[in-house]
Write a protein that holds these residues in place. Structure first.
Motif, PDB file in Angstrom:
ATOM      1  N   THR A  25     -15.913   3.286   0.129  1.00 11.45           N
ATOM      2  CA  THR A  25     -15.128   2.607  -0.889  1.00 11.45           C
ATOM      3  C   THR A  25     -16.409   1.173  -1.968  1.00 11.45           C
ATOM      4  O   THR A  25     -15.956   1.453  -3.303  1.00 11.45           O
ATOM      5  CB  THR A  25     -14.106   2.386  -1.132  1.00 11.45           C
ATOM      6  OG1 THR A  25     -13.392   0.939   0.564  1.00 11.45           O
ATOM      7  CG2 THR A  25     -13.203   3.484  -0.057  1.00 11.45           C
ATOM      8  N   LEU A  69      -0.799  -5.129   2.601  1.00 10.91           N
ATOM      9  CA  LEU A  69      -2.490  -5.715   3.453  1.00 10.91           C
ATOM     10  C   LEU A  69      -1.916  -6.857   3.799  1.00 10.91           C
ATOM     11  O   LEU A  69      -2.438  -7.681   3.181  1.00 10.91           O
ATOM     12  CB  LEU A  69      -3.215  -5.018   2.592  1.00 10.91           C
ATOM     13  CG  LEU A  69      -4.819  -5.544   2.366  1.00 10.91           C
ATOM     14  CD1 LEU A  69      -4.778  -3.801   2.998  1.00 10.91           C
ATOM     15  CD2 LEU A  69      -5.804  -4.786   0.977  1.00 10.91           C
ATOM     16  N   HIS A  92      -7.770   1.911   2.789  1.00 13.10           N
ATOM     17  CA  HIS A  92      -8.358   0.315   3.579  1.00 13.10           C
ATOM     18  C   HIS A  92      -8.940   0.422   5.094  1.00 13.10           C
ATOM     19  O   HIS A  92      -8.591  -0.440   6.186  1.00 13.10           O
ATOM     20  CB  HIS A  92      -7.352  -0.203   3.195  1.00 13.10           C
ATOM     21  CG  HIS A  92      -7.264  -0.642   2.096  1.00 13.10           C
ATOM     22  ND1 HIS A  92      -7.675  -1.881   1.656  1.00 13.10           N
ATOM     23  CD2 HIS A  92      -6.353  -0.526   0.650  1.00 13.10           C
ATOM     24  CE1 HIS A  92      -7.586  -2.090  -0.071  1.00 13.10           C
ATOM     25  NE2 HIS A  92      -7.013  -1.229   0.275  1.00 13.10           N
ATOM     26  N   THR A  93      -8.622   1.476   5.594  1.00 11.87           N
ATOM     27  CA  THR A  93      -7.948   2.278   6.869  1.00 11.87           C
ATOM     28  C   THR A  93      -9.580   3.901   7.588  1.00 11.87           C
ATOM     29  O   THR A  93      -9.656   4.233   6.006  1.00 11.87           O
ATOM     30  CB  THR A  93      -6.683   2.467   7.810  1.00 11.87           C
ATOM     31  OG1 THR A  93      -7.542   2.173   8.954  1.00 11.87           O
ATOM     32  CG2 THR A  93      -6.200   3.352   7.464  1.00 11.87           C
ATOM     33  N   GLY A  99     -10.578  -0.503   9.136  1.00 11.34           N
ATOM     34  CA  GLY A  99      -8.929  -1.042   8.878  1.00 11.34           C
ATOM     35  C   GLY A  99      -8.081  -1.104  10.174  1.00 11.34           C
ATOM     36  O   GLY A  99      -7.219  -0.208  10.200  1.00 11.34           O
ATOM     37  N   VAL A 155     -13.142  -2.193  -3.315  1.00  4.40           N
ATOM     38  CA  VAL A 155     -11.527  -2.163  -3.660  1.00  4.40           C
ATOM     39  C   VAL A 155     -11.144  -3.095  -5.213  1.00  4.40           C
ATOM     40  O   VAL A 155     -10.731  -4.279  -4.748  1.00  4.40           O
ATOM     41  CB  VAL A 155     -10.665  -2.012  -2.883  1.00  4.40           C
ATOM     42  CG1 VAL A 155      -9.789  -1.124  -3.736  1.00  4.40           C
ATOM     43  CG2 VAL A 155     -11.316  -0.806  -1.989  1.00  4.40           C
ATOM     44  N   PRO A 173      -7.695  -6.188   6.471  1.00  3.57           N
ATOM     45  CA  PRO A 173      -9.233  -5.255   5.461  1.00  3.57           C
ATOM     46  C   PRO A 173     -10.098  -5.818   6.047  1.00  3.57           C
ATOM     47  O   PRO A 173     -11.335  -5.958   5.580  1.00  3.57           O
ATOM     48  CB  PRO A 173      -8.515  -5.816   4.340  1.00  3.57           C
ATOM     49  CG  PRO A 173      -8.428  -6.725   3.987  1.00  3.57           C
ATOM     50  CD  PRO A 173      -7.172  -6.637   5.663  1.00  3.57           C
ATOM     51  N   ASP A 177      -2.127   0.941  -4.589  1.00  2.00           N
ATOM     52  CA  ASP A 177      -2.946   0.937  -4.098  1.00  2.00           C
ATOM     53  C   ASP A 177      -2.655   1.888  -3.406  1.00  2.00           C
ATOM     54  O   ASP A 177      -1.706   1.445  -2.406  1.00  2.00           O
ATOM     55  CB  ASP A 177      -3.635  -0.470  -3.238  1.00  2.00           C
ATOM     56  CG  ASP A 177      -4.591  -0.757  -3.030  1.00  2.00           C
ATOM     57  OD1 ASP A 177      -5.961   0.465  -2.898  1.00  2.00           O
ATOM     58  OD2 ASP A 177      -5.381  -2.245  -2.259  1.00  2.00           O
ATOM     59  N   LEU A 232       1.007  -0.970  -0.322  1.00  2.00           N
ATOM     60  CA  LEU A 232       0.328   0.194  -0.300  1.00  2.00           C
ATOM     61  C   LEU A 232       0.671   1.300   0.541  1.00  2.00           C
ATOM     62  O   LEU A 232       2.167   1.287   0.829  1.00  2.00           O
ATOM     63  CB  LEU A 232      -0.893   0.011   1.084  1.00  2.00           C
ATOM     64  CG  LEU A 232      -1.812  -1.051   1.003  1.00  2.00           C
ATOM     65  CD1 LEU A 232      -2.501  -0.917   2.423  1.00  2.00           C
ATOM     66  CD2 LEU A 232      -3.398  -1.335   0.127  1.00  2.00           C
ATOM     67  N   PRO A 245     -13.687   2.396   4.667  1.00  2.00           N
ATOM     68  CA  PRO A 245     -14.690   0.638   4.323  1.00  2.00           C
ATOM     69  C   PRO A 245     -16.513   1.319   4.307  1.00  2.00           C
ATOM     70  O   PRO A 245     -16.986   1.069   3.718  1.00  2.00           O
ATOM     71  CB  PRO A 245     -14.738   0.271   5.533  1.00  2.00           C
ATOM     72  CG  PRO A 245     -13.043   0.930   6.408  1.00  2.00           C
ATOM     73  CD  PRO A 245     -13.038   1.695   5.732  1.00  2.00           C
ATOM     74  N   ASP A 302      -3.582 -10.945   4.137  1.00  2.00           N
ATOM     75  CA  ASP A 302      -4.355 -11.760   3.443  1.00  2.00           C
ATOM     76  C   ASP A 302      -4.430 -12.973   4.031  1.00  2.00           C
ATOM     77  O   ASP A 302      -3.632 -13.567   4.986  1.00  2.00           O
ATOM     78  CB  ASP A 302      -3.722 -12.263   2.178  1.00  2.00           C
ATOM     79  CG  ASP A 302      -4.630 -12.526   1.117  1.00  2.00           C
ATOM     80  OD1 ASP A 302      -4.426 -13.587   0.753  1.00  2.00           O
ATOM     81  OD2 ASP A 302      -5.403 -11.481   0.102  1.00  2.00           O
TER      82      ASP A 302
END
Length: 497
Positions: A196, A220, A188-189, A412, A199, A425, A183, A5, A193, A222
């Motif tokens: 957006t 980010l 994302h924070t 986030g 995304v 996320p 990105d 990011l 959220p 995962d």
């Protein structure tokens, strides 16, 4: 395995270097608009009419090119501009002319205009916005939100800060955001959220990580990292290999939090769990989870050798800010002079509030602090609003000041440690209920006990906590989601098939 990011200025530099490397700026704009068009078609394949609102910069240029692509595909296109085409310059002017040549009409924005599309495309403001949205742009954003129409935001919802996720006065509430090249951290924070939607990241062929002198601002998290982190156990493993977690919490009148934390730690695979709690809560703990060794503790003297025997100390859930809580925290903070090993700590809830008031300068490298914005504000000596206005800066400042690893909870959630910043996320509004932080503390304690390391335990714990809540909500809904529901789902996540 984690997606990098970036901050807005970094993406701007990536864009500049890509153009300097031989890709014409207008060609890159066309590539972005084409990606946005494919994202649009993937999300709304049956739509036959769109409204595209274009600002004056490159973000508006992307909108003009997308409008041309939509018209060429046979859609009815309403193109609305907030800056006269005659005033545009450079690639944005070329993009506007392309749309005009494709037969796309153009009208200037005015407050009475009706949005005639089935979907709105937001190409008003890009990532360079650094002040509150004003004038016609503000009124246009408000009109988009009031229309009730689905929205595709190009690169970032207009009015959202690309670096922080804060709303700059007003922001477009998008259904999907398609973002390019790198990105953005701010997608994302914070408030992001809620604005957006989905995304959709499109790198446009740019390999951002190849530019070694532009390190990502964050990474980010995962779900894929779970499989590589939780291998099958050795057949000869025993409970001593899995660590001993001591939860110090559940002071007088606050028993539930300590019980939640200790039960969750047990479900996450720690070998032994001890709970040091006020005596009146011991029976409730035994009934709820007899595997937890509950000890009635009236004061420090009743702790005995428990702190020294533990591999991890979790302090804070239901601690209270009175004499009992202060004594428990002071005991947890003491290092055993007879042992060379460092016993890691997880500190949450009133443990953090007591740190702020009684240990304002204490710094350690062996703890995980888990504040929500209010607790982070007290630790930093600022307001919760200031924390939320720039969550990345707040958590990084707190980590530099206090050491170890800091998890700033909320939409986030952010994890700051020696390796930098990561963003989670996952998670959902059902987590807005009491005891969720206690469950997280128990998860973290169990992971530390199993020797996954301080920073990795923080990453995995934050991830597991959020994903468990998502699984629970997917089965039975967000409303009524309880912290006690998370343990069984979290157990599944640490046993990947």
């Amino acid at each position: 395995m984690l997606r990098p990011l970036y901050r807005a200025a970094q993406v701007g530099e990536l864009d500049r270097r890509t153009i300097a490397g031989g890709i014409e700026g207008f060609a890159l704009m066309q590539r972005a608009a084409s990606s946005a068009w494919h994202s649009f078609r993937g999300r709304w394949p049956q739509v036959r009419a769109i409204s595209v609102l274009c600002g004056g910069g490159n973000n508006g240029g992307d909108g003009h090119v997308l409008a041309a692509l939509a018209a060429q595909a046979g859609l009815k296109v309403q193109r609305i501009v907030l800056k006269e085409i005659s005033e545009l310059q450079g690639d944005a002017a070329r993009a506007a002319q392309l749309a005009t040549s494709a037969g796309v009409g153009c009208v200037a924005w005015h407050p009475e205009i009706e949005l005639t599309g089935e979907v709105v495309v937001d190409a008003l403001l890009g990532t360079g916005l650094d002040g509150e949205v004003q004038g016609d742009f503000r009124r246009a954003i408000e009109a988009i939100n009031q229309s009730g129409l689905p929205v595709l935001a190009i690169d970032i919802p207009s009015g959202l800060a690309a670096d922080t996720g804060a709303v700059l006065g007003v922001a477009v509430q998008a259904s999907r955001t398609v973002t390019f090249i790198g990105d953005k951290l701010g997608l994302h924070t914070g408030a992001a959220p809620g604005y957006t939607g989905e995304v959709d990241f499109r790198p446009l062929g740019v390999k951002a990580l190849a530019f070694f002198d532009i390190p990502p601002a964050a990474w980010l998290l995962d779900e894929a990292i779970l499989a590589e982190s939780f291998c099958p156990r050795q057949r000869t493993a025993h409970k001593g290999d899995m660590g001993h977690v001591l939860v110090m919490g559940g002071g007088p009148g606050l028993g539930g939090a300590g019980i939640l934390a200790s039960q969750t730690a047990a479900r996450l695979g720690a070998g032994k769990i001890s709970l040091a709690t006020a005596p009146e809560h011991v029976v409730a703990s035994l009934v709820r989870c007899p595997e937890v060794m509950a000890h009635g503790v009236r004061g420090v003297a009743d702790l005995g050798e428990l702190p020294a025997q533990a591999d991890v100390r979790v302090v804070g859930p239901g601690l209270g800010k009175g004499a009992w809580g202060q004594a428990m925290l002071q005991s947890a903070l003491q290092k055993d002079s007879d042992s060379p090993r460092s016993v890691p700590l997880v500190i949450d809830a009133d443990g953090l509030n007591l740190l702020a008031t009684h240990w304002p300068e204490l710094r350690r490298d062996d703890w995980i602090l888990t504040p929500h914005p209010g607790e982070a504000a007290r630790l930093l000596g600022i307001s919760a609003g200031e924390v939320q206005a720039d969550r990345p800066a707040a958590v990084l400042t707190l980590q530099r000041k206090r050491g170890g690893v800091v998890i700033l909870k909320g939409a986030g959630s952010l994890v700051a440690g020696p390796s930098g910043l990561v963003v989670c996320p996952y998670g959902n509004p059902g987590m807005a209920s009491g005891g969720m932080g206690d469950a997280l503390s128990g998860i973290l304690g169990a992971l530390l006990a199993q020797q996954l390391g301080l920073e990795r335990s923080a990453w995995l714990g934050t991830l597991i906590h959020a994903l468990a809540a998502d699984r629970a909500a997917a089965q039975k809904g967000e409303r009524g989601l309880l912290a006690g529901d998370l343990a069984s789902y979290a157990r599944e996540l640490v046993n990947p098939g």
